[in-house]
Design a protein around this motif. Structure first.
Motif, PDB file in Angstrom:
ATOM      1  N   UNK A 317       0.850  -1.185   0.000  1.00  0.00           N
ATOM      2  CA  UNK A 317       0.000   0.000   0.000  1.00  0.00           C
ATOM      3  C   UNK A 317       0.893   1.245   0.000  1.00  0.00           C
ATOM      4  N   UNK A 318       0.593   2.199  -0.892  1.00  0.00           N
ATOM      5  CA  UNK A 318       1.322   3.478  -0.867  1.00  0.00           C
ATOM      6  C   UNK A 318       0.611   4.378   0.132  1.00  0.00           C
ATOM      7  N   UNK A 319       1.382   4.987   1.002  1.00  0.00           N
ATOM      8  CA  UNK A 319       0.787   5.838   2.040  1.00  0.00           C
ATOM      9  C   UNK A 319       1.520   7.163   2.129  1.00  0.00           C
ATOM     10  N   UNK A 320       0.786   8.212   2.497  1.00  0.00           N
ATOM     11  CA  UNK A 320       1.429   9.457   2.910  1.00  0.00           C
ATOM     12  C   UNK A 320       1.797   9.241   4.373  1.00  0.00           C
ATOM     13  N   UNK A 321       3.011   9.604   4.739  1.00  0.00           N
ATOM     14  CA  UNK A 321       3.568   9.201   6.035  1.00  0.00           C
ATOM     15  C   UNK A 321       3.946  10.411   6.867  1.00  0.00           C
ATOM     16  N   UNK A 322       3.702  10.327   8.145  1.00  0.00           N
ATOM     17  CA  UNK A 322       4.151  11.382   9.055  1.00  0.00           C
ATOM     18  C   UNK A 322       5.452  10.891   9.687  1.00  0.00           C
ATOM     19  N   UNK A 323       6.618  11.386   9.213  1.00  0.00           N
ATOM     20  CA  UNK A 323       7.889  10.832   9.696  1.00  0.00           C
ATOM     21  C   UNK A 323       8.091  11.112  11.180  1.00  0.00           C
ATOM     22  N   UNK A 324       7.515  12.214  11.681  1.00  0.00           N
ATOM     23  CA  UNK A 324       7.780  12.516  13.084  1.00  0.00           C
ATOM     24  C   UNK A 324       7.020  11.578  14.011  1.00  0.00           C
ATOM     25  N   UNK A 325       5.856  11.088  13.564  1.00  0.00           N
ATOM     26  CA  UNK A 325       5.087  10.178  14.435  1.00  0.00           C
ATOM     27  C   UNK A 325       5.174   8.725  13.968  1.00  0.00           C
ATOM     28  N   UNK A 326       5.864   8.498  12.858  1.00  0.00           N
ATOM     29  CA  UNK A 326       5.963   7.151  12.301  1.00  0.00           C
ATOM     30  C   UNK A 326       4.599   6.511  12.108  1.00  0.00           C
ATOM     31  N   UNK A 327       3.695   7.250  11.531  1.00  0.00           N
ATOM     32  CA  UNK A 327       2.383   6.666  11.235  1.00  0.00           C
ATOM     33  C   UNK A 327       1.830   7.273   9.958  1.00  0.00           C
ATOM     34  N   UNK A 328       0.799   6.575   9.434  1.00  0.00           N
ATOM     35  CA  UNK A 328       0.232   7.028   8.160  1.00  0.00           C
ATOM     36  C   UNK A 328      -0.586   8.293   8.359  1.00  0.00           C
ATOM     37  N   UNK A 329      -0.570   9.134   7.315  1.00  0.00           N
ATOM     38  CA  UNK A 329      -1.468  10.292   7.306  1.00  0.00           C
ATOM     39  C   UNK A 329      -2.779   9.863   6.640  1.00  0.00           C
ATOM     40  N   UNK A 330      -3.847  10.622   6.862  1.00  0.00           N
ATOM     41  CA  UNK A 330      -5.116  10.229   6.234  1.00  0.00           C
ATOM     42  C   UNK A 330      -5.004  10.187   4.705  1.00  0.00           C
ATOM     43  N   UNK A 331      -5.897   9.436   4.110  1.00  0.00           N
ATOM     44  CA  UNK A 331      -5.900   9.229   2.665  1.00  0.00           C
ATOM     45  C   UNK A 331      -5.890  10.551   1.893  1.00  0.00           C
ATOM     46  N   UNK A 332      -6.522  11.574   2.460  1.00  0.00           N
ATOM     47  CA  UNK A 332      -6.595  12.867   1.765  1.00  0.00           C
ATOM     48  C   UNK A 332      -5.205  13.453   1.480  1.00  0.00           C
ATOM     49  N   UNK A 333      -4.198  13.084   2.267  1.00  0.00           N
ATOM     50  CA  UNK A 333      -2.843  13.593   2.002  1.00  0.00           C
ATOM     51  C   UNK A 333      -2.244  12.938   0.766  1.00  0.00           C
ATOM     52  N   UNK A 334      -2.715  11.749   0.449  1.00  0.00           N
ATOM     53  CA  UNK A 334      -2.184  11.022  -0.702  1.00  0.00           C
ATOM     54  C   UNK A 334      -2.958  11.376  -1.966  1.00  0.00           C
ATOM     55  N   UNK A 335      -4.202  11.768  -1.759  1.00  0.00           N
ATOM     56  CA  UNK A 335      -5.129  11.927  -2.874  1.00  0.00           C
ATOM     57  C   UNK A 335      -4.642  12.824  -4.029  1.00  0.00           C
ATOM     58  N   UNK A 336      -3.952  13.957  -3.749  1.00  0.00           N
ATOM     59  CA  UNK A 336      -3.543  14.805  -4.866  1.00  0.00           C
ATOM     60  C   UNK A 336      -2.655  14.084  -5.883  1.00  0.00           C
ATOM     61  N   UNK A 337      -2.020  12.984  -5.456  1.00  0.00           N
ATOM     62  CA  UNK A 337      -1.134  12.255  -6.358  1.00  0.00           C
ATOM     63  C   UNK A 337      -1.882  11.303  -7.280  1.00  0.00           C
ATOM     64  N   UNK A 338      -3.068  10.917  -6.876  1.00  0.00           N
ATOM     65  CA  UNK A 338      -3.728   9.836  -7.607  1.00  0.00           C
ATOM     66  C   UNK A 338      -4.156  10.315  -8.985  1.00  0.00           C
ATOM     67  N   UNK A 339      -3.755   9.566  -9.990  1.00  0.00           N
ATOM     68  CA  UNK A 339      -4.115   9.905 -11.370  1.00  0.00           C
ATOM     69  C   UNK A 339      -3.227  10.989 -11.963  1.00  0.00           C
ATOM     70  N   UNK A 340      -2.238  11.472 -11.203  1.00  0.00           N
ATOM     71  CA  UNK A 340      -1.371  12.564 -11.650  1.00  0.00           C
ATOM     72  C   UNK A 340      -0.333  12.017 -12.615  1.00  0.00           C
ATOM     73  N   UNK A 341      -0.210  12.638 -13.787  1.00  0.00           N
ATOM     74  CA  UNK A 341       0.784  12.154 -14.762  1.00  0.00           C
ATOM     75  C   UNK A 341       2.145  12.830 -14.540  1.00  0.00           C
ATOM     76  N   UNK A 342       2.094  14.076 -14.019  1.00  0.00           N
ATOM     77  CA  UNK A 342       3.342  14.796 -13.753  1.00  0.00           C
ATOM     78  C   UNK A 342       3.310  15.285 -12.322  1.00  0.00           C
ATOM     79  N   UNK A 343       4.388  15.056 -11.598  1.00  0.00           N
ATOM     80  CA  UNK A 343       4.429  15.495 -10.204  1.00  0.00           C
ATOM     81  C   UNK A 343       5.422  16.646 -10.102  1.00  0.00           C
ATOM     82  N   UNK A 344       4.976  17.770  -9.602  1.00  0.00           N
ATOM     83  CA  UNK A 344       5.862  18.941  -9.515  1.00  0.00           C
ATOM     84  C   UNK A 344       6.748  18.818  -8.278  1.00  0.00           C
ATOM     85  N   UNK A 345       7.892  19.516  -8.272  1.00  0.00           N
ATOM     86  CA  UNK A 345       8.753  19.473  -7.086  1.00  0.00           C
ATOM     87  C   UNK A 345       7.977  19.911  -5.841  1.00  0.00           C
TER      88      UNK A 345
END
Ligand code: AMP
Length: 617
Positions: A317-345
């Motif tokens: 599973x691909x997850x957006x991650x909170x490195x400071x708490x070592x846990x997953x962020x809610x799905x909404x943090x990952x959502x902007x990437x879904x279906x994206x053909x180009x990812x900006x810096x």
């Protein structure tokens, strides 16, 4: 098998084989749609395929699975509902009112077109399956709407109304003939007399049912080999009604040895990562649950897994991650990437993505699907150890991390790998499961996954070897069938969604939701719906059923408001499910089951009320 029963396999499309016309195929589809029994359907398909040469039989098999191109193929015909409506209206000379009436009568664009085109004589000679396929390729090859429209016009003008019906249904990916890929695989086996297990195995390897037919027809199924960078099917899970039921399925055996393991159910995006091929070092491919190549949406994962020391295919599973708490962020943090053909810096700095692996499907040339989970898990742990060591020793690791996220503290990013292993515990007691469930929820995960330790990996199957237990009392995966403009702030966007579940081959509405999505999502959906508008009446716009939503609700009521006979109370959208095809949405049977369970009081149980055996989720 007696000799007389051995089917004739033509090596070419010679005159001995019956012409594989699109008309014959359309008749088969109509027959399948009205046939209930699985065995009769299978026989009808086998009888259709048997006399054909491999190329048309392969195409027929492909089309019966409901998509114009193989799953592992990146091409898409990309013909929206609105283009289709325009073309059908033009050929039929139908007014908007006539079109509306036909669409409302059938609730299906293909069937409406058949009705409107009745009496039209096709131009030219009957088309074959190969002709249709060439047209689909042409549609996929052009991005220009005008070129698509003219190809479609020409194609539909050459078809009888019945042929047009199934051509449209196939292009829209909405066949509704009650045929799943597994049934087509069985029919191929029946047609050529080869074991169904061999057909399935070859399909797993190739991800292309037409190619499998070619092998079956020449009796060379065993030659199908696994190829890195071609997606395998994903194994799916069945919902459990409650924690007790899930535990009961995975009780330790008589000697107290565990039979199952429990993992967290993460709320991210399922993905399969292929990496580390010796002959192509650095090459990485990431595939979605619908076997689409999504590598471009996750460049940081591709860069990180390019350091793989040895070839592997991972499931996770691909997850957006909170490195400071070592846990997953809610799905909404990952959502902007879904279906994206180009990812900006900039997008890369907004969230730190990781891949949580829970299965290993292949290492080097060795496919592990037939190995029991306990063995695959042990191999996953070993591979992951080697991967982490290789990454730590690689100077690129520092670059592959995201110093930006750590306010200049690059040493922190150096230590955070992109690969995490999903922790797994042997199932031991009901108390342990309760505690694990609470812990999963506290960590922001969706619930738990139970997996049988001796189970093999079955691509594309939803069996009882994997059981999921979700947080919400109930959520349903539904498809949007109609939309409306909102009020006030939302007056300019399509923000009110009527949605449906599947009832056999039909869609039945069960509710309407207004809340749960962000403004950006609503804007994006508005554009999508406007391009896929099929019909409008009053303020309601009927749309091509393509957008799958997960909705939560308080309970299910019987109601005349929608044509399903049920309505959801207080429905709210949990999220858009771009990863879920419409064929996998929830069924009316599940809704009825939820309704009955409520009345039995079972719905009061905090851990879910789905039916384990009822439907194909
Ligand atoms: P659903 O999407 O509700 O049908 O649930 C199945 C999905 O759960 C899978 O496709 C995965 O994306 C996801 N999932 C999350 N955690 C796990 C896990 N530990 N094992 C398997 N699937 C998981």
């Amino acid at each position: 098998m007696p000799n007389s029963m051995v089917p004739r396999f033509a090596a070419d499309n010679s005159n001995n084989t019956p012409a594989a016309t699109w008309l014959a195929f359309a008749h088969l589809c109509d027959h399948l749609a009205s046939t209930r029994g699985k065995l009769s359907k299978r026989k009808a398909i086998a009888d259709f395929l048997r006399p054909l040469a491999a190329p048309p039989a392969g195409l027929a098999a492909q089309f019966l699975t409901g998509t114009p191109f193989p799953q592992a193929d990146e091409r898409k015909a990309q013909t929206g509902g609105q283009t289709m409506v325009r073309v059908v209206r033009e050929i039929a000379g139908a007014t908007p009112e006539q079109f509306s009436a036909a669409y409302r009568k059938y609730g299906d664009l293909g069937a409406a077109a058949e009705d409107l085109l009745r009496g039209q004589a096709p131009a030219g000679a009957p088309l074959t399956l190969e002709d249709i396929h060439r047209n689909f390729q042409e549609l996929a090859a052009t991005r220009m709407q005008s070129a698509k429209t003219s190809t479609l016009l020409q194609l539909l003008r050459a078809l009888t109304p019945l042929e047009a019906k199934y051509c449209i249904k196939l292009l829209l990916g909405d066949m509704r003939i009650g045929v799943k890929q597994s049934l087509v695989e069985e029919a191929i086996a029946e047609a050529c007399g080869e074991p169904v297990a061999d057909v399935r195995r070859a399909e797993t390897m190739r991800g292309d049912i037409a190619a499998v037919v070619a092998l079956a027809w020449t009796r060379t199924l065993s030659s199908a080999r696994f190829r890195m960078f071609h997606p395998l099917g994903f194994m799916l899970a069945t919902p459990a009604p409650d924690a007790q039921e899930a535990f009961a399925r995975f009780l330790p055996d008589g000697a107290g040895t565990p039979t199952g393991q429990v993992e967290n159910k993460y709320d991210g995006m399922r993905a399969q990562i292929h990496c580390g091929a010796a002959e192509e070092p650095g090459r990485v491919r990431i595939f979605s649950r619908t076997r689409e190549d999504i590598t471009a949406s996750f460049p940081e994962l591709a860069e990180w897994f390019a350091m793989a020391p040895e070839p592997a295919v991972l499931d996770g599973e691909i997850l957006a991650w909170d490195p400071s708490k070592s846990r997953a962020l809610p799905f909404t943090s990952l959502q902007p990437r879904i279906g994206r053909k180009r990812v900006t810096p900039k997008m890369r700095t907004e969230s730190f993505l990781v891949f949580v692996a829970f299965d290993l499907l292949a290492v080097r040339e060795e496919l592990l699907l037939e190995q029991p989970l306990r063995e695959r898990r042990a191999r996953l742990e070993q591979w992951s150890e080697r991967m982490l060591q290789a990454a730590a020793a690689n100077p690129r690791f520092v670059l592959a991390g995201q110093p930006e996220l750590f306010s200049g503290d690059t040493s922190a990013s150096e230590r955070i790998p992109r690969l995490h292993l999903a922790p797994a515990q042997p199932v031991q007691s009901a108390a342990q499961i309760d505690a694990a469930f609470d812990e999963a929820q506290q960590s922001g995960n969706e619930g738990l996954m139970f997996k049988a330790l001796d189970s093999v990996y079955e691509p594309g199957r939803r069996g009882l070897a994997w059981i999921k237990l979700k947080r919400e009392l109930s959520t349903l995966d539904v498809v949007v069938t109609a939309v409306e403009y909102g009020n006030g702030r939302r007056a300019a966007v399509l923000s009110d969604y009527t949605f449906a579940v599947r009832a056999g081959d039909q869609l039945r509405n069960i509710g309407k939701a207004y809340s749960g999505l962000t403004d950006a999502e609503i804007l994006e959906l508005t554009q999508h719906f406007l391009a896929n508008r099929i019909d409008a009446r009053g303020g309601q716009i009927l749309v091509e059923p393509t957008i799958v939503l997960e909705v939560a609700f308080n309970n299910v009521m019987q109601s005349e408001r929608h044509d399903s006979g049920y309505a959801l109370r207080f429905p709210r959208i949990v999220r858009i499910r771009p990863d879920k095809p419409i064929t996998q949405i929830d069924t009316l049977e599940r809704v009825a089951e939820l309704f009955r369970n409520q009345h039995k009081g079972a719905a009061a149980n905090a851990h879910g009320s789905a039916n384990v055996h009822g439907d194909d989720r």
